[in-house]
Design an enzyme around this catalytic site. Structure first.
Site, short mmCIF file in Angstrom:
data_model
loop_
_atom_site.label_atom_id
_atom_site.label_comp_id
_atom_site.label_asym_id
_atom_site.label_seq_id
_atom_site.Cartn_x
_atom_site.Cartn_y
_atom_site.Cartn_z
N CYS B 86 0.83 -1.21 0.00
CA CYS B 86 0.00 0.00 0.00
C CYS B 86 0.87 1.26 0.00
O CYS B 86 1.54 1.54 -0.97
CB CYS B 86 -0.97 -0.06 1.18
N HIS B 203 -3.39 -5.75 1.13
CA HIS B 203 -2.67 -5.91 2.41
C HIS B 203 -2.55 -7.37 2.83
O HIS B 203 -3.42 -7.86 3.56
CB HIS B 203 -3.41 -5.16 3.51
N GLU B 205 -0.72 -8.57 5.06
CA GLU B 205 -0.55 -8.65 6.53
C GLU B 205 -1.88 -8.55 7.25
O GLU B 205 -1.97 -8.82 8.44
CB GLU B 205 0.44 -7.57 7.00
#
Lengths: 82, 232
Positions: B86, B203, B205
């Site tokens: 990002c 994302h 994560e």
């Protein structure tokens, strides 16, 4: 002392979604004659330089290194001696 | 393997990345403050999501001049693994480590939703552990993820396998309706020519545990581990 007035716009080849939205809004306000809106940035940078030539070179360098992203943006500038 | 998560002022996904590596994968990880001048001792650098320097001027434009970025650039030049997520992707583009640019979503919205990613290249360190044809369900959360590259650059990237992820439907079709932000050719993630630097808007994560709605993000980190182990 010099003042650089720098205008940054998305390149013609890059679609400007903000400009498009404003263009549509103007259209709905009755400005049917509006054909294009582009939204950019305006920066004023005040700095010292020995000569106009030196000042211009510095503005170009600052613009290309940081102030604009040459992949998507074009810029123009004017220099005013203060 | 030791991961380093760079922290810029305004980063806000650094904790998520740290948590995934440490608590979910059980690997070593440390934060790297943006004022650090060395990334020695790390095997993979993660540039996390967030709003570094408040997104002033352009997303990533100021972060890329942080002291740490000089060593990240030379680490990448030497073949070190760098993952930009990002805002981290935006920083990598501004730093010139990846081609192209990201700007305002075409719909002017901040999009926060799960996307499905078609994996276009399984031969990168970030995708080498993935099954062919398997879609990844990973969320996005951004206002400026509209990917752009000029036609010549895009052609070159397609040819050299630098388009890694594309936004797709749940069936794996790359269509306009699956494109959340107007990205050119539905591009969600790209790598450099050497394939050791990856930037992606989704994302991973935030998708590493079942409780978060998807575990697919973990697969990208598992690939990193696999390729790192293979290179030793």
């Amino acid at each position: 002392m010099w003042k650089a007035e720098i205008r940054v716009l998305l390149k013609k080849s890059v679609l400007d979604p903000q400009g498009q939205a404003v263009e549509n809004a103007l259209g709905s306000l009755g400005y049917g004659n509006v054909q294009d809106v582009r939204i950019g940035k305006y920066l004023e940078v005040s700095f010292d330089a020995g000569s106009r030539q030196e000042a211009e070179a510095q503005v170009r360098e600052m613009s290309e290194r940081l102030l604009t992203n040459p992949v998507i943006e074009d810029y123009t500038f004017e220099l005013v001696e203060e | 393997m030791k991961f380093g998560v760079v922290v810029f002022p305004g980063s806000n996904c650094d904790l998520d990345a740290y948590h995934l590596v440490k608590d979910v994968l059980g690997e070593q990880v440390d934060y790297i403050w943006h004022q650090e001048e060395s990334v020695a001792g790390f095997d993979c650098i993660v540039l996390p999501g967030g709003f570094s320097y408040g997104d002033y001027l352009r997303c990533g434009a100021i972060a890329r001049f942080s002291p740490v970025m000089k060593s990240v650039v030379s680490f990448a030049g030497g073949g070190g693994l760098v993952l930009g997520i990002c805002n981290g992707f935006q920083v990598l583009l501004e730093a010139g480590l990846l081609p192209g640019a990201l700007y305002r979503n075409i719909n002017l919205q901040f999009r926060c939703l799960f996307t499905h990613l078609k994996v276009e290249n399984l031969q990168t360190p970030f995708t080498v552990g993935l099954e062919a044809g398997r879609l990844l369900k990973i969320p996005i959360a951004h206002g400026e993820g509209n990917y752009y590259a000029d036609p010549d650059t895009l052609r070159r990237m397609e040819k050299s396998g630098q388009i890694v992820f594309r936004y797709a439907t749940a069936n794996g079709e790359v269509t306009d309706t699956a494109n959340p932000n107007g990205s050119l050719a539905n591009i969600a993630g790209v790598c450099n020519e050497m394939k050791n630097v990856l930037g992606m808007m989704p994302h991973p994560e935030r998708a590493g545990e079942a409780a978060l709605g998807s575990e697919d993000g973990r697969l990208i980190f598992k690939s990193i581990l696999k390729s790192w182990e293979g290179s030793r």
